[in-house]
Design a protein around this motif. Sequence first.
Motif, mmCIF file in Angstrom:
data_model
loop_
_atom_site.group_PDB
_atom_site.id
_atom_site.type_symbol
_atom_site.label_atom_id
_atom_site.label_comp_id
_atom_site.label_asym_id
_atom_site.label_seq_id
_atom_site.Cartn_x
_atom_site.Cartn_y
_atom_site.Cartn_z
ATOM 1 N N THR A 39 62.905 36.509 41.057
ATOM 2 C CA THR A 39 64.031 36.473 39.476
ATOM 3 C C THR A 39 64.921 34.822 40.584
ATOM 4 O O THR A 39 64.859 33.894 41.360
ATOM 5 C CB THR A 39 65.963 36.717 40.320
ATOM 6 O OG1 THR A 39 65.555 38.762 40.181
ATOM 7 C CG2 THR A 39 67.382 36.603 39.800
ATOM 8 N N PHE A 40 64.744 33.835 39.100
ATOM 9 C CA PHE A 40 65.709 32.562 39.147
ATOM 10 C C PHE A 40 66.203 32.310 39.755
ATOM 11 O O PHE A 40 67.264 32.772 39.937
ATOM 12 C CB PHE A 40 65.470 32.127 37.674
ATOM 13 C CG PHE A 40 66.092 30.544 37.220
ATOM 14 C CD1 PHE A 40 64.216 29.728 37.624
ATOM 15 C CD2 PHE A 40 66.769 30.041 37.419
ATOM 16 C CE1 PHE A 40 65.468 28.487 37.651
ATOM 17 C CE2 PHE A 40 67.578 29.232 37.198
ATOM 18 C CZ PHE A 40 66.596 27.360 37.772
ATOM 19 N N SER A 41 66.794 30.989 40.919
ATOM 20 C CA SER A 41 67.770 30.705 41.168
ATOM 21 C C SER A 41 68.269 29.153 41.305
ATOM 22 O O SER A 41 66.813 28.434 41.317
ATOM 23 C CB SER A 41 67.739 31.601 42.768
ATOM 24 O OG SER A 41 69.041 30.904 43.799
ATOM 25 N N GLU A 99 59.688 29.131 35.307
ATOM 26 C CA GLU A 99 60.675 30.270 36.387
ATOM 27 C C GLU A 99 61.471 31.180 36.384
ATOM 28 O O GLU A 99 62.021 31.426 36.782
ATOM 29 C CB GLU A 99 60.357 29.414 37.637
ATOM 30 C CG GLU A 99 59.375 28.539 38.021
ATOM 31 C CD GLU A 99 59.996 28.239 39.350
ATOM 32 O OE1 GLU A 99 60.765 29.001 40.095
ATOM 33 O OE2 GLU A 99 58.955 27.312 39.946
ATOM 34 N N GLY A 100 61.943 31.227 34.650
ATOM 35 C CA GLY A 100 63.388 31.984 34.746
ATOM 36 C C GLY A 100 64.623 31.971 34.108
ATOM 37 O O GLY A 100 65.392 32.461 33.559
ATOM 38 N N TYR A 101 64.241 30.422 33.967
ATOM 39 C CA TYR A 101 65.490 29.627 33.509
ATOM 40 C C TYR A 101 66.149 30.045 31.569
ATOM 41 O O TYR A 101 64.988 29.439 31.244
ATOM 42 C CB TYR A 101 66.399 28.234 33.573
ATOM 43 C CG TYR A 101 67.394 27.547 33.422
ATOM 44 C CD1 TYR A 101 67.645 28.079 33.939
ATOM 45 C CD2 TYR A 101 67.637 26.921 32.057
ATOM 46 C CE1 TYR A 101 70.073 27.963 33.481
ATOM 47 C CE2 TYR A 101 68.672 26.351 31.932
ATOM 48 C CZ TYR A 101 70.267 26.566 32.776
ATOM 49 O OH TYR A 101 71.635 26.039 32.138
ATOM 50 N N PRO A 148 77.774 27.128 44.845
ATOM 51 C CA PRO A 148 76.871 28.607 44.508
ATOM 52 C C PRO A 148 75.579 28.303 43.574
ATOM 53 O O PRO A 148 75.173 27.738 43.365
ATOM 54 C CB PRO A 148 77.915 27.931 42.818
ATOM 55 C CG PRO A 148 77.308 26.319 42.874
ATOM 56 C CD PRO A 148 78.028 26.430 43.807
ATOM 57 N N MET A 149 74.871 29.641 43.694
ATOM 58 C CA MET A 149 73.715 30.031 43.792
ATOM 59 C C MET A 149 73.575 30.905 42.293
ATOM 60 O O MET A 149 74.476 31.702 42.195
ATOM 61 C CB MET A 149 72.925 31.254 44.309
ATOM 62 C CG MET A 149 72.943 30.197 45.922
ATOM 63 S SD MET A 149 72.644 31.240 46.934
ATOM 64 C CE MET A 149 71.257 31.226 47.183
ATOM 65 N N PHE A 150 72.710 30.375 41.135
ATOM 66 C CA PHE A 150 73.525 30.908 39.980
ATOM 67 C C PHE A 150 71.960 31.329 39.193
ATOM 68 O O PHE A 150 70.967 31.229 39.418
ATOM 69 C CB PHE A 150 73.589 29.305 38.570
ATOM 70 C CG PHE A 150 75.035 29.026 38.896
ATOM 71 C CD1 PHE A 150 75.969 29.417 38.604
ATOM 72 C CD2 PHE A 150 75.159 28.007 38.806
ATOM 73 C CE1 PHE A 150 77.441 29.188 39.036
ATOM 74 C CE2 PHE A 150 75.812 27.014 39.873
ATOM 75 C CZ PHE A 150 77.488 27.502 39.533
ATOM 76 N N ASP A 151 71.932 32.579 38.427
ATOM 77 C CA ASP A 151 70.735 33.049 38.354
ATOM 78 C C ASP A 151 70.548 32.461 36.318
ATOM 79 O O ASP A 151 71.016 31.143 36.202
ATOM 80 C CB ASP A 151 70.764 34.588 37.634
ATOM 81 C CG ASP A 151 71.940 34.667 36.565
ATOM 82 O OD1 ASP A 151 72.407 33.712 35.819
ATOM 83 O OD2 ASP A 151 72.283 36.178 36.266
ATOM 84 N N GLY A 152 69.151 32.934 35.965
ATOM 85 C CA GLY A 152 68.950 32.113 34.991
ATOM 86 C C GLY A 152 69.979 32.148 33.630
ATOM 87 O O GLY A 152 69.781 32.104 32.364
#
Length: 701
Positions: free
Chosen positions: A261-263, A39-41, A639-643
């Motif tokens: 976008t991965f979250s 999924e994008g990590y 916190p909400m992080f991206d990949g």
Amino acid sequence: MKKLLLTAVCMLSLGAYADEGMWTLYNLPQAVYEKMKSEGYELPYEQLYQADDAIMKSVVNFSGYCSGVVVSPDGLVFTNHHCGFEAIRSHSTVEHDYMLNGFCAKSYEEELPNKNMFVSFMVEQKDVTDKVITNAFKKMTHAQRETYLDSLENAWSKDVKKQDSTLRLELKPFYEGNRYFATTYRDFTDLRLVFTIPKSMGKFGGETDNWMWPRQTCDFSVFRIYADPKTNGPAEYSKDNVPYHPEHWARVSDEGYKEGTFSMTIGYPGSTSRYLSSYGITERYAENAIRAQVRGVKQEVMKRHMDASEAVRIKYDSKYAHSSNYWKNSIGMNKCIDSIGLIKQKQQFELQLKAWMDSTGHYSGQLDFDKMAKLYEKRLELRKLRMYWMETFRGNDELTTRAMAVSRAVSNGERYFTVKDNRETFDVDTDKDILVALLKNYRAKVTDEAYLPDFYKTIEGKYKGNYEKFVNHLYKKSKVMKSGKVLHTQKPNMYREVGVAYGRSVSKIISKINKELKKLNDDINRQEQLLCAAKLRMEEDLPHYSDANFTMRLSYGQVKEYKLGGWKSGYYTAASSMYQKMVLGDKIEDYRVEPEMKTLLSDASDAKKANPYRDTKTGEMQLCFLTTNDITGGNSGSPMFDGKNRLIGLAFDGNWDSLSSDIFFDSQLARCIGVDIRYVLFMMDRWGHADRLLREVRGEK
């Protein structure tokens, strides 16, 4: 037949695991990590928990009820505005109303210390099931198990503290008590308020928009961790303490996101009940209805007094927000239970589970659905009574809180009790009116006189049904309302003191209810534990996460809108949408803001004026966004992080259309609402002119 049934069940379950889950990090299943990558990590497995700069090291438990993230090498912490609400309120006065006007410390010296607040860093977690669930443990009663678990936790905590005095250990059940994990923490208790925006923005939309989408709330506040100057470790508040230098902190992203976008969120979700039986959900539905009804009565009184006085508003802002949050949640959860037919879905799954048990023999003679149904049927009325008691007498008015505390001191044989002097936290007239309204409501709703406190006879006899006179008498005559007074609690006539007698009368009822519930609770909990164990065994080829219990969890998903009927939610809100609501401020109080905020959001709608905070893909200043992350109470401030483990936002809410997610995750509708980190920085910059903080967050000197 057995194989076909198992396949059908697994197919039903597989859909739920796509984005759902509140996963422990130290033992994150490889299958889950592989799904995250798909999924994008983009980072190695070790960057989650094991590496020296693992992202979990930047995440904190915020004061035992929220989550937060460290964002600088000098211990700066971002969390939600509503998580800092009480700290902001406690520093506010009519002359310096930080709740109303906001606050920005221009130097370390101006940063404000807070009583009874802390952050906790998780140091380690491990599965200790084999050390806990022994043959002897299995034969213990519930009470014996509780005593044994407490002794184990105390012994292991002592061992941990021998190695490092700044650590503590918690032992908690997972998977409905089928497994046990030990978690080690390091607590920092010198936590100071650094920045908050005005309530008009930090709580924009109020109850009108709470749990709803679209949202534009700028839900953040900023604190700093302080440490011992010699050790960089935890220390009680001292003017000599210095900013804490963490092992790792989160880097802020200015790249934003797009749909898909991965979250990833990492935080401390408080409580879910995803394994709960259909009978348990039926009981929860009844309790939700009672909570909503009683809180509605209380909130009407609070709102009336808050509207009439700024001083009262400051004292009750936090209390009202806390109450109304789960008032609306209870209403929304029941709505969702009905709309998706959740009880029927659970009943169908239980039939499948029973068929599997019959075909395999597993848990035969242990898990008994007929027995469970009868136990819940017996318990339902008692749970309703308990909910009416809890919502009426627990933590709503100062007199009842004090009276019960003194009554306990008398019963426990304590020689003295000092009445807390906290007059700055409540208003007497408001307190009286709340108590009058709640006492009347309890009498109207609880018709069985066996569960009415004794004082109702006094109200109906001596006071001819006049609740106001009864409450005024208590406030005027009771020693428990004399702030700072030292009571000699073992005097012979102390039980006859009007406040103590009132508190004792209230306490007797909950003791009676709890005593009647005890055996039923033990039997029901055992059946629910077996239900969870059976599900895990039947689906043993699938990864399963435990229900939330305020331990650190990871949730992964994607930025994504949802569809309901012919309506599409969109995946973000823009500055222009907030300005449109602000214009309605004269008609809708929750959209009322200061003139300068209208100017700021008008500027933010302009691409040039919004730079460098506007999104380069959409060309708009984005405020809040939706992801498929799993969220519940306690996740606020996560916190909400991206990949790439970069911070893109702070989680602050779920959506109205999936408020049953605490007991069932609907992957089509369930969404996490986050505030865009660029919106946070925009407000720190354009409203707060917090240059020193922005340089710190960006790693600039």
